[in-house]
Structure formats: structure tokens, C-alpha cells
Design an enzyme around this catalytic site. Structure first.
Site, short mmCIF file in Angstrom:
data_model
loop_
_atom_site.label_atom_id
_atom_site.label_comp_id
_atom_site.label_asym_id
_atom_site.label_seq_id
_atom_site.Cartn_x
_atom_site.Cartn_y
_atom_site.Cartn_z
N ASP A 35 28.09 41.70 30.42
CA ASP A 35 29.36 42.04 30.81
C ASP A 35 30.06 41.56 29.60
O ASP A 35 29.51 40.84 28.37
CB ASP A 35 29.95 41.25 31.96
CG ASP A 35 31.35 41.94 32.51
OD1 ASP A 35 30.86 42.09 33.49
OD2 ASP A 35 32.12 42.11 31.69
N CYS A 265 40.61 50.99 44.77
CA CYS A 265 40.24 52.21 45.22
C CYS A 265 40.70 53.55 44.98
O CYS A 265 41.43 54.27 44.50
CB CYS A 265 39.25 52.57 45.52
SG CYS A 265 37.54 51.47 44.92
N1 LIG Z 1 36.09 47.78 44.12
C1 LIG Z 1 35.42 48.79 44.98
O1 LIG Z 1 35.27 48.38 46.31
C2 LIG Z 1 34.72 49.89 44.29
C3 LIG Z 1 33.79 50.50 45.14
C4 LIG Z 1 33.08 51.95 45.02
C5 LIG Z 1 33.65 52.37 43.69
N2 LIG Z 1 34.27 51.80 43.07
C6 LIG Z 1 34.07 52.45 41.42
O2 LIG Z 1 33.18 51.14 40.77
C7 LIG Z 1 34.12 50.69 39.23
C8 LIG Z 1 33.89 49.65 39.25
O3 LIG Z 1 34.75 48.59 39.67
P1 LIG Z 1 34.86 47.16 39.76
O4 LIG Z 1 35.59 46.67 41.11
O5 LIG Z 1 33.83 46.67 40.86
O6 LIG Z 1 35.42 46.66 39.00
P2 LIG Z 1 35.65 45.25 38.02
O7 LIG Z 1 37.19 45.81 37.81
O8 LIG Z 1 35.29 44.30 39.27
O9 LIG Z 1 34.79 45.17 37.30
C9 LIG Z 1 34.51 45.83 35.59
C10 LIG Z 1 33.17 44.86 35.28
O10 LIG Z 1 32.91 45.61 34.04
C11 LIG Z 1 33.64 44.96 32.67
N3 LIG Z 1 33.40 45.45 31.87
C12 LIG Z 1 34.43 46.08 31.27
N4 LIG Z 1 34.43 47.27 30.03
C13 LIG Z 1 32.75 46.70 29.99
C14 LIG Z 1 32.24 47.23 28.86
N5 LIG Z 1 32.30 47.86 27.70
N6 LIG Z 1 30.84 46.28 28.87
C15 LIG Z 1 30.07 44.89 29.58
N7 LIG Z 1 31.70 45.22 30.79
C16 LIG Z 1 32.11 46.09 31.01
C17 LIG Z 1 34.62 43.91 32.60
O11 LIG Z 1 34.27 42.19 31.84
C18 LIG Z 1 34.12 43.37 34.39
O12 LIG Z 1 33.17 42.47 35.01
C19 LIG Z 1 35.58 51.46 39.34
O13 LIG Z 1 34.77 53.08 38.97
C20 LIG Z 1 35.77 51.46 40.47
O14 LIG Z 1 36.44 52.27 40.76
C21 LIG Z 1 34.57 50.19 43.84
#
Ligand SMILES: NC(=O)c1ccc[n+]([C@@H]2O[C@H](COP(=O)([O-])OP(=O)(O)OC[C@H]3O[C@@H](n4cnc5c(N)ncnc54)[C@H](O)[C@@H]3O)[C@@H](O)[C@H]2O)c1
Length: 441
Positions: A35, A265
Site C-alpha cells: 500500500d 460502491c
Molecule cells: N468496498 C467494497 O465493498 C467493494 C466491493 C467490491 C469491489 N470494490 C472495489 O474494490 C476497489 C477497492 O475498494 P476499497 O473499498 O477496498 O477501497 P479502499 O479505499 O478501502 O482501499 C484502497 C487502498 O488502496 C491504496 N492505494 C491507493 N493507491 C495505491 C497505489 N498506487 N499503490 C498501492 N496502494 C494504493 C489506498 O491507500 C487504500 O489503502 C474499488 O475499485 C471498489 O470499487 C469495493
């Protein structure tokens, strides 16, 4: 589980990344998590879980020896062939998906020096991205001299609040690729879960995710509109939904009327699909309505309060729950954000309480009183609004609530409370799509 599974990398340790990492560690893989947030990585190294997700802390702790944390993508590349990408794809102001973080990951993958090295690695996209993103990433990789690096679309369907359970028991696993070792390797990784497999092309896999979320959001907006018509006509939306849901072509799920969907989402994915359609020359009329109905639904709470209380100037309104749904600390697009702002704009004093999301909410909501517990929040309230149906709110002692309130109105924004109990406590109950119930005694 077997201990001879291949190591994997997970880029982004948020809700999806950390659950995916812990889940694959539980299935026996060494998982190298990366991360860019150094503070988050330090907390994870120290055994702290930065988000609230039931069962996640236990799963991470149980598999700690197989989980490795770093801020450097090269660490993951050095150990793992498959790099799962789970970075955020938030909405831009236009409603399109913001792919800045996804692009940053693609750029951060170093040019692997030998042909055989390149052909041993692949990106596996878990982040929700517009259809065409995989094709465009493959072009960029080729331009950057990283051709040969595999690419697989493997969208994620877990739900916050039940994410650990969802990882271990998925309805389906979708793997989109151009054929080749990487797609097969992803299928192998998921094999112990015994889920239905959809093996398809990249664009179709990307669309499965967007279309699924848009469909679920449509179901919610649909039942919310039915609820609004129920209010005008005397029907009870709970009875209506029960009767509809017994038709197995319809099903019971996602037929709960309420004050609208939020979260990280549905709002962004519906709007990303609408924009994607528009950018490709197709006007997705239905999704415009789904979004508009959802916005109006949040605001109907205000008109319901005004119907009972008249002007809201100087009135004390208690919001029970702030997170976008129970069992999460996620505040993204939560209805409480709109409600607290609108109520204050209308001159009300707002008292709020959430058992888990307060820390995050304090960053986003200003001017309200953050109470120490539910009864403290209710103290002196002219009306109580159930915003998030945490179990502890459903189980409140409503006689106790009645003795603390200045007024009598309980507005059940999630149709989760027992209206007979509330009316029996001498309070006035109003839900969504079910009329008003007042104690006559
Ligand atoms: N949250 C959900 O319920 C859910 C469910 C299905 C799909 N998704 C999808 O999954 C993806 C992630 O969602 P999330 O809720 O886990 O997001 P989040 O914001 O909780 O986590 C994203 C993480 O990525 C890190 N990050 C950002 N840029 C980075 C980089 N260049 N290198 C490494 N790490 C980096 C951030 O610091 C953060 O910790 C999104 O596209 C979302 O639409 C989310």
C-alpha cells in the site's frame, strides 16, 4: 489447507485488498501486501486492523505468518507471480471512475528485465473499473515495454459487513482474460472455494461487475418508489415486498424500502456505468432515474419531519447511525452526510451516534453533537431518525427512549423497528411506505 500454494501479491490494503489478502492466506498462500499509505502498512505490521470488518482481525491474526506488508511493489513482484490490484476507483466530479490509482499501479510495475521474467507475472484487476480498462491497460503495458505481463479481470463482489464470509463463500468467481497461464492460475487459486466459475473475456468480466451493482441499485430505487406510492395509497410496502419477493423470479433480497442506498460502491458504480454508456454514445435512461430517485429518497426524510414538526428551526433531531449500513465503519456516500447537512441548513440542532463509524464521521460531519451512546443522542430530541439499522438500535428499550425525548416522533428510515412496540411506548412511528402509527392510549 495446503501449504504448497503459490505466493500472491495484493496491491491496496483497503476493504477489498485486506480481506482478499487474509482470505488467500487462509487458503494457504503467502500474501505480499503493498500500500502507498505508509501509516496503514505500519499499523498492519504492528497487528492493527485499520478498518472495521467483522471477523477480519481474527482472520489476519490466524494467518499472520503468511501475510507480509510493504510500501514497495517490488517486494510483491520479487515473491509473487499474480499481483491482485485492489486500489480505490472513486468517482470524479463528472461521475466517471477515477483511475488515477489504477494507473499508478501500472506505472509502478518496473520493466521486468528478461522475457521469461515478464511472462511469469500478471496483474489481476479486483478494483471495479469501466469496461475497456483492461484493454487500455494492456496497450499501456505494451507502450511501456512491459508486454508479456499477463492481465486478468477478476471483479470483486464482497459486501462490507459480511466481507470475510463473502470471500469464503462467493456466489460466483468471474475470471476474464485472453486465455493463457494467468487466468488458469487465478482459477486454481479460487478452486478450494468451490464457487460457480464464469470464465470469460476481459470486457465481459468488467461489465458483469458494473451491471450487477447497477441492477441491485435499480431494485432498491424501484422498491423505494413503490414505498412512496404506498404512502399515497394506504398500502404497506413491507407486505407488498413480501408478496413480491415470494416470486422466485423476483426474490426477497434488495426489496427493503428505506432512505436510499449509499456506500463506496453502488452510487459510484451506477454513475460510472451511466457515464461509460454516455461516453460510448448510449444514453442509459433508466440509470438516470435510479440515481435521481435515490437522491430524492434521502431528502424525503426532511419533508416527513416537517409534516410532523412544522418548521425545523430550533428543533432537536437525533440521528441514530451514521455508517452507510450496519457492521461497517464506512461513511462513503452515507445518507447521514446529506441528512445532517440538510437538517442544519433548515435550522435544526442535530445529535448523532454510531457505535463504530464515529471516528470517520467526525472527519466528514461538522456542527453536530456526537453523543456517547444511543440514549445520550436521544436526550431532549423532538424526533429520532433511524439512519443505520445497527442491532443495538433495533433492541432499544422504547419506554426508556420515550422518557428521554422532548417530542414523540420516531422516523424509521430503514423499516427495521417494531412499530407496535414503539406506539405502545406512547411514541408516534413513521416508516418508509407504511403510513403513521400513533399510540391512541
Ligand atoms: N468496498 C467494497 O465493498 C467493494 C466491493 C467490491 C469491489 N470494490 C472495489 O474494490 C476497489 C477497492 O475498494 P476499497 O473499498 O477496498 O477501497 P479502499 O479505499 O478501502 O482501499 C484502497 C487502498 O488502496 C491504496 N492505494 C491507493 N493507491 C495505491 C497505489 N498506487 N499503490 C498501492 N496502494 C494504493 C489506498 O491507500 C487504500 O489503502 C474499488 O475499485 C471498489 O470499487 C469495493
Amino acid at each position: 489447507m495446503s501449504d504448497d500454494r503459490h505466493p500472491i501479491g495484493v496491491i491496496g490494503t483497503g476493504y477489498v485488498g485486506l480481506v482478499t489478502a487474509a482470505g488467500f492466506a487462509q487458503l494457504g498462500s503467502d500474501v505480499h501486501c503493498v500500500d502507498i499509505d505508509a501509516d496503514k502498512i505500519a499499523r498492519l505490521e504492528a497487528g492493527e486492523i485499520p478498518i472495521y470488518e467483522p471477523g477480519l482481525a481474527e482472520m489476519v491474526a490466524a494467518n499472520r505468518a503468511r501475510l507480509h506488508f510493504s510500501t514497495d511493489i517490488s517486494d510483491a513482484l520479487a515473491h509473487a507471480r499474480l499481483l491482485f490490484v485492489a486500489v480505490g476507483t472513486p468517482p470524479t466530479y463528472s461521475g466517471d471512475a477515477d483511475l488515477t490509482a489504477v494507473r499508478a499501479v501500472v506505472d509502478a510495475v518496473p520493466a521486468l528485465s528478461t522475457r521469461s521474467e515478464r511472462q511469469r507475472h500478471a496483474l489481476v484487476m479486483k478494483s471495479t473499473v469501466p469496461v475497456g480498462t483492461g484493454a487500455s491497460i494492456k496497450r499501456v503495458l505494451a507502450e511501456q515495454g512491459k508486454q508479456g505481463l499477463g492481465y486478468v479481470s477478476c471483479p470483486e463482489f464482497l459486501k462490507e459487513g459480511t466481507a470475510v464470509e463473502d470471500f469464503l463463500n462467493p456466489d460466483r468467481v468471474v475470471v476474464g482474460d485472453d486465455g493463457g497461464w494467468a487466468g488458469d492460475a487465478v482459477v486454481d487459486l479460487y478452486a478450494p472455494l468451490d464457487a460457480a466459475l464464469v470464465r470469460t473475456d476481459i470486457a465481459s468480466a468488467e461489465m458483469v461487475k458494473l451491471a450487477s451493482n447497477a441492477f441491485l441499485a435499480t431494485k432498491i430505487s424501484f422498491i423505494n418508489e413503490i414505498a412512496n406510492v404506498c404512502e399515497e395509497t394506504g398500502a404497506d410496502v413491507i407486505e407488498v415486498a413480501r408478496g413480491m419477493g415470494l416470486d422466485d423470479r423476483i426474490g426477497q433480497k434488495f426489496l427493503q424500502a428505506g432512505i436510499g442506498f449509499g456506500g463506496s460502491c453502488f452510487p459510484k458504480d451506477v454513475s460510472a456505468l451511466k457515464q461509460l454508456a454516455g461516453n460510448s454514445g448510449y444514453h442509459f435512461q433508466l440509470l438516470n432515474a435510479v440515481i435521481e430517485v435515490n437522491e430524492l429518497q434521502k431528502r424525503r426524510v426532511i419533508s416527513k419531519l416537517q409534516k410532523h414538526l412544522g418548521s425545523l428551526v430550533g428543533r432537536t433531531i437525533c440521528l441514530l447511525g451514521l455508517a452507510f449500513k450496519p457492521n461497517t465503519d464506512d461513511m462513503r456516500e452515507a445518507s447521514s452526510l446529506v441528512l445532517s447537512a440538510r437538517l442544519q441548513a433548515d435550522g435544526a440542532k442535530v445529535r448523532v451516534y454510531d457505535p463504530i463509524a464515529e471516528e470517520e464521521a467526525r472527519r466528514l460531519i461538522r456542527g453536530v453533537h456526537f453523543a456517547s451512546d444511543a440514549l445520550d443522542a436521544i436526550d431532549g430530541a423532538d424526533a429520532v431518525v433511524l439512519v443505520t439499522e445497527w442491532r443495538e438500535f433495533v433492541d432499544l428499550d422504547w419506554n426508556d427512549v420515550a422518557s428521554r425525548m422532548a417530542g414523540k416522533l420516531v422516523l424509521d428510515g430503514r423499516n427495521a423497528l417494531d412499530r407496535a412496540t414503539i406506539a405502545a411506548a406512547g411514541l408516534t412511528y413513521e416508516g418508509i411506505g407504511r403510513g403513521t402509527l400513533t399510540c391512541l392510549g
